[in-house]
Design a protein around this motif. Structure first.
Motif, PDB file in Angstrom:
ATOM      1  N   LEU A  35      49.662  -1.828  29.279  1.00  0.00           N
ATOM      2  CA  LEU A  35      49.966  -1.919  30.705  1.00  0.00           C
ATOM      3  C   LEU A  35      50.519  -3.301  31.051  1.00  0.00           C
ATOM      4  O   LEU A  35      51.493  -3.428  31.799  1.00  0.00           O
ATOM      5  CB  LEU A  35      48.710  -1.627  31.535  1.00  0.00           C
ATOM      6  N   GLY A  36      49.926  -4.344  30.487  1.00  0.00           N
ATOM      7  CA  GLY A  36      50.425  -5.702  30.728  1.00  0.00           C
ATOM      8  C   GLY A  36      51.851  -5.871  30.229  1.00  0.00           C
ATOM      9  O   GLY A  36      52.686  -6.497  30.895  1.00  0.00           O
ATOM     10  N   ALA A  37      52.160  -5.302  29.069  1.00  0.00           N
ATOM     11  CA  ALA A  37      53.523  -5.387  28.534  1.00  0.00           C
ATOM     12  C   ALA A  37      54.502  -4.642  29.432  1.00  0.00           C
ATOM     13  O   ALA A  37      55.611  -5.121  29.689  1.00  0.00           O
ATOM     14  CB  ALA A  37      53.561  -4.825  27.116  1.00  0.00           C
ATOM     15  N   ARG A  38      54.086  -3.495  29.926  1.00  0.00           N
ATOM     16  CA  ARG A  38      54.967  -2.731  30.835  1.00  0.00           C
ATOM     17  C   ARG A  38      55.207  -3.501  32.129  1.00  0.00           C
ATOM     18  O   ARG A  38      56.319  -3.519  32.653  1.00  0.00           O
ATOM     19  CB  ARG A  38      54.363  -1.366  31.131  1.00  0.00           C
ATOM     20  N   GLU A  39      54.167  -4.113  32.653  1.00  0.00           N
ATOM     21  CA  GLU A  39      54.325  -4.902  33.876  1.00  0.00           C
ATOM     22  C   GLU A  39      55.299  -6.049  33.653  1.00  0.00           C
ATOM     23  O   GLU A  39      56.130  -6.343  34.521  1.00  0.00           O
ATOM     24  CB  GLU A  39      52.978  -5.443  34.342  1.00  0.00           C
ATOM     25  N   ALA A  40      55.231  -6.693  32.503  1.00  0.00           N
ATOM     26  CA  ALA A  40      56.154  -7.791  32.201  1.00  0.00           C
ATOM     27  C   ALA A  40      57.589  -7.274  32.123  1.00  0.00           C
ATOM     28  O   ALA A  40      58.512  -7.924  32.623  1.00  0.00           O
ATOM     29  CB  ALA A  40      55.762  -8.461  30.887  1.00  0.00           C
ATOM     30  N   ARG A  41      57.781  -6.104  31.501  1.00  0.00           N
ATOM     31  CA  ARG A  41      59.135  -5.531  31.429  1.00  0.00           C
ATOM     32  C   ARG A  41      59.661  -5.185  32.819  1.00  0.00           C
ATOM     33  O   ARG A  41      60.830  -5.423  33.128  1.00  0.00           O
ATOM     34  CB  ARG A  41      59.141  -4.284  30.540  1.00  0.00           C
ATOM     35  N   VAL A  42      58.802  -4.632  33.663  1.00  0.00           N
ATOM     36  CA  VAL A  42      59.217  -4.287  35.029  1.00  0.00           C
ATOM     37  C   VAL A  42      59.601  -5.549  35.799  1.00  0.00           C
ATOM     38  O   VAL A  42      60.616  -5.574  36.507  1.00  0.00           O
ATOM     39  CB  VAL A  42      58.114  -3.490  35.762  1.00  0.00           C
ATOM     40  N   ARG A  43      58.811  -6.624  35.647  1.00  0.00           N
ATOM     41  CA  ARG A  43      59.141  -7.885  36.314  1.00  0.00           C
ATOM     42  C   ARG A  43      60.487  -8.416  35.843  1.00  0.00           C
ATOM     43  O   ARG A  43      61.311  -8.861  36.636  1.00  0.00           O
ATOM     44  CB  ARG A  43      58.050  -8.932  36.063  1.00  0.00           C
ATOM     45  N   ARG A  44      60.714  -8.375  34.516  1.00  0.00           N
ATOM     46  CA  ARG A  44      61.972  -8.861  33.966  1.00  0.00           C
ATOM     47  C   ARG A  44      63.146  -8.015  34.475  1.00  0.00           C
ATOM     48  O   ARG A  44      64.183  -8.546  34.866  1.00  0.00           O
ATOM     49  CB  ARG A  44      61.928  -8.853  32.435  1.00  0.00           C
ATOM     50  N   MET A  45      62.972  -6.706  34.511  1.00  0.00           N
ATOM     51  CA  MET A  45      64.032  -5.833  35.006  1.00  0.00           C
ATOM     52  C   MET A  45      64.290  -6.083  36.493  1.00  0.00           C
ATOM     53  O   MET A  45      65.441  -6.059  36.940  1.00  0.00           O
ATOM     54  CB  MET A  45      63.667  -4.368  34.762  1.00  0.00           C
ATOM     55  N   ASP A  47      63.867  -8.954  38.057  1.00  0.00           N
ATOM     56  CA  ASP A  47      64.617 -10.216  38.123  1.00  0.00           C
ATOM     57  C   ASP A  47      66.086  -9.991  37.773  1.00  0.00           C
ATOM     58  O   ASP A  47      66.983 -10.530  38.427  1.00  0.00           O
ATOM     59  CB  ASP A  47      64.020 -11.260  37.182  1.00  0.00           C
ATOM     60  N   GLN A  48      66.337  -9.190  36.743  1.00  0.00           N
ATOM     61  CA  GLN A  48      67.713  -8.900  36.343  1.00  0.00           C
ATOM     62  C   GLN A  48      68.445  -8.141  37.443  1.00  0.00           C
ATOM     63  O   GLN A  48      69.613  -8.415  37.724  1.00  0.00           O
ATOM     64  CB  GLN A  48      67.741  -8.084  35.050  1.00  0.00           C
ATOM     65  N   MET A  49      67.747  -7.200  38.085  1.00  0.00           N
ATOM     66  CA  MET A  49      68.358  -6.431  39.164  1.00  0.00           C
ATOM     67  C   MET A  49      68.754  -7.352  40.320  1.00  0.00           C
ATOM     68  O   MET A  49      69.849  -7.238  40.874  1.00  0.00           O
ATOM     69  CB  MET A  49      67.408  -5.350  39.668  1.00  0.00           C
ATOM     70  N   HIS A  50      67.874  -8.288  40.667  1.00  0.00           N
ATOM     71  CA  HIS A  50      68.196  -9.223  41.753  1.00  0.00           C
ATOM     72  C   HIS A  50      69.386 -10.106  41.370  1.00  0.00           C
ATOM     73  O   HIS A  50      70.274 -10.348  42.202  1.00  0.00           O
ATOM     74  CB  HIS A  50      66.982 -10.085  42.110  1.00  0.00           C
ATOM     75  N   ALA A  51      69.413 -10.580  40.123  1.00  0.00           N
ATOM     76  CA  ALA A  51      70.531 -11.415  39.683  1.00  0.00           C
ATOM     77  C   ALA A  51      71.835 -10.627  39.710  1.00  0.00           C
ATOM     78  O   ALA A  51      72.874 -11.140  40.160  1.00  0.00           O
ATOM     79  CB  ALA A  51      70.262 -11.958  38.277  1.00  0.00           C
ATOM     80  N   LEU A  52      71.801  -9.387  39.270  1.00  0.00           N
ATOM     81  CA  LEU A  52      73.014  -8.566  39.273  1.00  0.00           C
ATOM     82  C   LEU A  52      73.442  -8.197  40.689  1.00  0.00           C
ATOM     83  O   LEU A  52      74.635  -8.126  40.979  1.00  0.00           O
ATOM     84  CB  LEU A  52      72.806  -7.312  38.425  1.00  0.00           C
ATOM     85  N   THR A  53      72.476  -7.995  41.565  1.00  0.00           N
ATOM     86  CA  THR A  53      72.804  -7.718  42.969  1.00  0.00           C
ATOM     87  C   THR A  53      73.511  -8.917  43.593  1.00  0.00           C
ATOM     88  O   THR A  53      74.505  -8.761  44.313  1.00  0.00           O
ATOM     89  CB  THR A  53      71.527  -7.370  43.762  1.00  0.00           C
ATOM     90  N   GLU A  54      73.015 -10.125  43.300  1.00  0.00           N
ATOM     91  CA  GLU A  54      73.685 -11.334  43.798  1.00  0.00           C
ATOM     92  C   GLU A  54      75.090 -11.444  43.222  1.00  0.00           C
ATOM     93  O   GLU A  54      76.032 -11.817  43.933  1.00  0.00           O
ATOM     94  CB  GLU A  54      72.874 -12.571  43.427  1.00  0.00           C
ATOM     95  N   LEU A  55      75.240 -11.117  41.941  1.00  0.00           N
ATOM     96  CA  LEU A  55      76.547 -11.176  41.298  1.00  0.00           C
ATOM     97  C   LEU A  55      77.521 -10.210  41.967  1.00  0.00           C
ATOM     98  O   LEU A  55      78.650 -10.585  42.292  1.00  0.00           O
ATOM     99  CB  LEU A  55      76.425 -10.851  39.811  1.00  0.00           C
ATOM    100  N   VAL A  56      77.086  -8.988  42.204  1.00  0.00           N
ATOM    101  CA  VAL A  56      77.956  -7.999  42.853  1.00  0.00           C
ATOM    102  C   VAL A  56      78.310  -8.449  44.265  1.00  0.00           C
ATOM    103  O   VAL A  56      79.462  -8.313  44.701  1.00  0.00           O
ATOM    104  CB  VAL A  56      77.286  -6.605  42.856  1.00  0.00           C
ATOM    105  N   THR A  57      77.359  -9.015  44.977  1.00  0.00           N
ATOM    106  CA  THR A  57      77.629  -9.517  46.327  1.00  0.00           C
ATOM    107  C   THR A  57      78.675 -10.630  46.292  1.00  0.00           C
ATOM    108  O   THR A  57      79.597 -10.654  47.112  1.00  0.00           O
ATOM    109  CB  THR A  57      76.326 -10.027  46.971  1.00  0.00           C
ATOM    110  N   ASP A  58      78.542 -11.553  45.332  1.00  0.00           N
ATOM    111  CA  ASP A  58      79.525 -12.634  45.199  1.00  0.00           C
ATOM    112  C   ASP A  58      80.903 -12.075  44.852  1.00  0.00           C
ATOM    113  O   ASP A  58      81.922 -12.535  45.383  1.00  0.00           O
ATOM    114  CB  ASP A  58      79.085 -13.639  44.136  1.00  0.00           C
ATOM    115  N   ILE A  59      80.962 -11.090  43.976  1.00  0.00           N
ATOM    116  CA  ILE A  59      82.250 -10.485  43.612  1.00  0.00           C
ATOM    117  C   ILE A  59      82.859  -9.783  44.821  1.00  0.00           C
ATOM    118  O   ILE A  59      84.062  -9.900  45.077  1.00  0.00           O
ATOM    119  CB  ILE A  59      82.076  -9.512  42.427  1.00  0.00           C
ATOM    120  N   GLN A  60      82.048  -9.074  45.588  1.00  0.00           N
ATOM    121  CA  GLN A  60      82.555  -8.416  46.799  1.00  0.00           C
ATOM    122  C   GLN A  60      83.118  -9.452  47.778  1.00  0.00           C
ATOM    123  O   GLN A  60      84.168  -9.241  48.385  1.00  0.00           O
ATOM    124  CB  GLN A  60      81.447  -7.615  47.483  1.00  0.00           C
TER     125      GLN A  60
END
Length: 101
Positions: A35-45, A47-60
């Motif tokens: 469960l702890g490993a899954r939580e870490a993966r969800v947190r990492r994903m 963070d990646q989603m937020h970074a990619l959302t910012e990237l798409v916003t900047d590209i737009q």
């Protein structure tokens, strides 16, 4: 599916405790680590989603601010490339193995 652990309760030093067989305790400890490993993966994903959302916003923003001229496309490509390079540390560094159906 495994059966749920069957705890026994006891009072030691005035405090109620739960007594489990070793196998049940090990199973619970393994589930907790997973469960702890899954939580870490969800947190990492996340963070990646937020970074990619910012990237798409900047590209737009770049695309909206750029006039529709052929000569400016090279500048757009350069700006988008710079943004992509800034975001690379946030992406997964090791490729995920292919899944089999």
């Amino acid at each position: 599916m495994s059966k749920p652990p069957t705890p026994q309760r006891a009072t030691i030093g005035g405090e109620e405790v739960v007594i489990l067989p070793v196998a049940d305790y090990e199973r619970l400890a393994t589930a907790r680590r997973q469960l702890g490993a899954r939580e870490a993966r969800v947190r990492r994903m996340n963070d990646q989603m937020h970074a990619l959302t910012e990237l798409v916003t900047d590209i737009q923003r770049i695309l909206v601010d750029t006039p529709p001229c052929c000569e400016t496309h090279r500048g757009i490509d350069r700006k988008i490339g710079q943004l992509m390079n800034q975001q690379r540390p946030h992406t997964r560094s090791t490729p995920r193995p292919p899944t089999t159906p």
